[in-house]
Enzyme design. Structure first.
Site, PDB file in Angstrom:
ATOM      1  N   SER A 237      44.662  59.559  32.785  1.00  0.00           N
ATOM      2  CA  SER A 237      44.169  60.912  32.500  1.00  0.00           C
ATOM      3  C   SER A 237      42.858  60.890  31.719  1.00  0.00           C
ATOM      4  O   SER A 237      42.672  60.079  30.812  1.00  0.00           O
ATOM      5  CB  SER A 237      45.207  61.692  31.700  1.00  0.00           C
ATOM      6  OG  SER A 237      46.323  62.007  32.489  1.00  0.00           O
TER       7      SER A 237
ATOM      8  N   HIS B 297      43.963  67.946  28.155  1.00  0.00           N
ATOM      9  CA  HIS B 297      45.285  67.559  27.656  1.00  0.00           C
ATOM     10  C   HIS B 297      45.260  66.211  26.936  1.00  0.00           C
ATOM     11  O   HIS B 297      46.156  65.904  26.155  1.00  0.00           O
ATOM     12  CB  HIS B 297      46.320  67.569  28.786  1.00  0.00           C
ATOM     13  CG  HIS B 297      46.310  66.388  29.686  1.00  0.00           C
ATOM     14  ND1 HIS B 297      45.633  66.360  30.897  1.00  0.00           N
ATOM     15  CD2 HIS B 297      46.903  65.168  29.574  1.00  0.00           C
ATOM     16  CE1 HIS B 297      45.816  65.193  31.476  1.00  0.00           C
ATOM     17  NE2 HIS B 297      46.580  64.453  30.694  1.00  0.00           N
TER      18      HIS B 297
ATOM     19  N   ASP C  90      41.631  71.920  33.215  1.00  0.00           N
ATOM     20  CA  ASP C  90      42.021  70.831  32.325  1.00  0.00           C
ATOM     21  C   ASP C  90      40.791  69.962  32.037  1.00  0.00           C
ATOM     22  O   ASP C  90      40.650  68.853  32.548  1.00  0.00           O
ATOM     23  CB  ASP C  90      43.136  70.010  32.978  1.00  0.00           C
ATOM     24  CG  ASP C  90      43.685  68.927  32.068  1.00  0.00           C
ATOM     25  OD1 ASP C  90      43.416  68.984  30.855  1.00  0.00           O
ATOM     26  OD2 ASP C  90      44.381  68.028  32.584  1.00  0.00           O
TER      27      ASP C  90
END
Length: 205
Positions: free
Chosen positions: A156, A4, A61
């Site tokens: 992230s 992402h 992910d």
């Protein structure tokens, strides 16, 4: 990294390799370090199961970035190893997460930070008060609620690294077991969730 992180906010498409670079040895967000090496990207591989209609949101992910040349690591930086097999870190093992994400005092940290956090078993993380059976085998869980230690927004794609065989001190024995993926809005209220690197080692290789 996390898949992402490679999606554009405006239209949801993925970045092309020539739109990003890898900053080896980076420590400050706003200042380029004297020994920082910015390496061009040659190819990007997003996990084939990421964001597919039949797969739950946030599963797989993960993405691989192939750099265009061998990077130069400053003296204080070394790459982490990838797992040798599909074995995951054991429950309660203390690992380290690093990133420039949100802190108690700011929306992001200008300096790279790290925190020691415990691995939380998938069964414990899937209890109703945490993630209510949402985690699958593509995800790992880590972080402590009391005291609150976890990754947060802005972390992230960052590494969850555990010492091989539980030993500390050898800088070449840190293993990348997780990639920061998602978690609670109020960081630390629940354990954070990470892409499971060991579970996808065949795809990575």
């Amino acid at each position: 990294t996390a898949a992402h992180c490679l999606r554009k906010f405006d239209n949801g498409t993925f970045y092309d390799p020539d739109e990003i670079y890898i900053a080896l040895g980076a420590h400050k967000l706003t200042v380029r370090g004297r020994l920082e090496d910015r390496v061009p990207v040659r190819e990007i591989y997003v996990h084939p199961k990421y964001n597919k209609p039949h797969v739950r949101l946030w599963a797989y992910d993960m993405a691989l970035i192939r750099i265009s040349r061998v990077g130069r690591f400053p003296n204080a930086s070394l790459p982490a190893c990838i797992p040798e097999n599909t074995l995951e870190p054991h429950d309660s093992q203390t690992c380290i997460v690093a990133g420039w994400g949100k802190t108690a005092d700011s929306d992001y940290s200008n300096s790279l930070l790290q925190a020691e956090i415990p691995i939380v078993s998938r069964a414990d993380c899937n209890v109703k008060r945490y993630w209510d059976n949402y985690l699958d085998r593509s995800m790992l869980c880590a972080g402590s609620v009391r005291p609150e230690r976890s990754s947060c927004q802005g972390d992230s794609g960052g590494p969850l690294m555990c010492p091989r065989d539980g030993r500390r001190g050898d800088p070449q024995q840190w293993v990348l077991y997780g990639v920061v993926s998602w978690g609670p809005i109020d960081c630390g209220d629940k354990p954070g969730v990470y892409a499971n690197v060991a579970g996808e080692i065949k795809w990575i290789k």
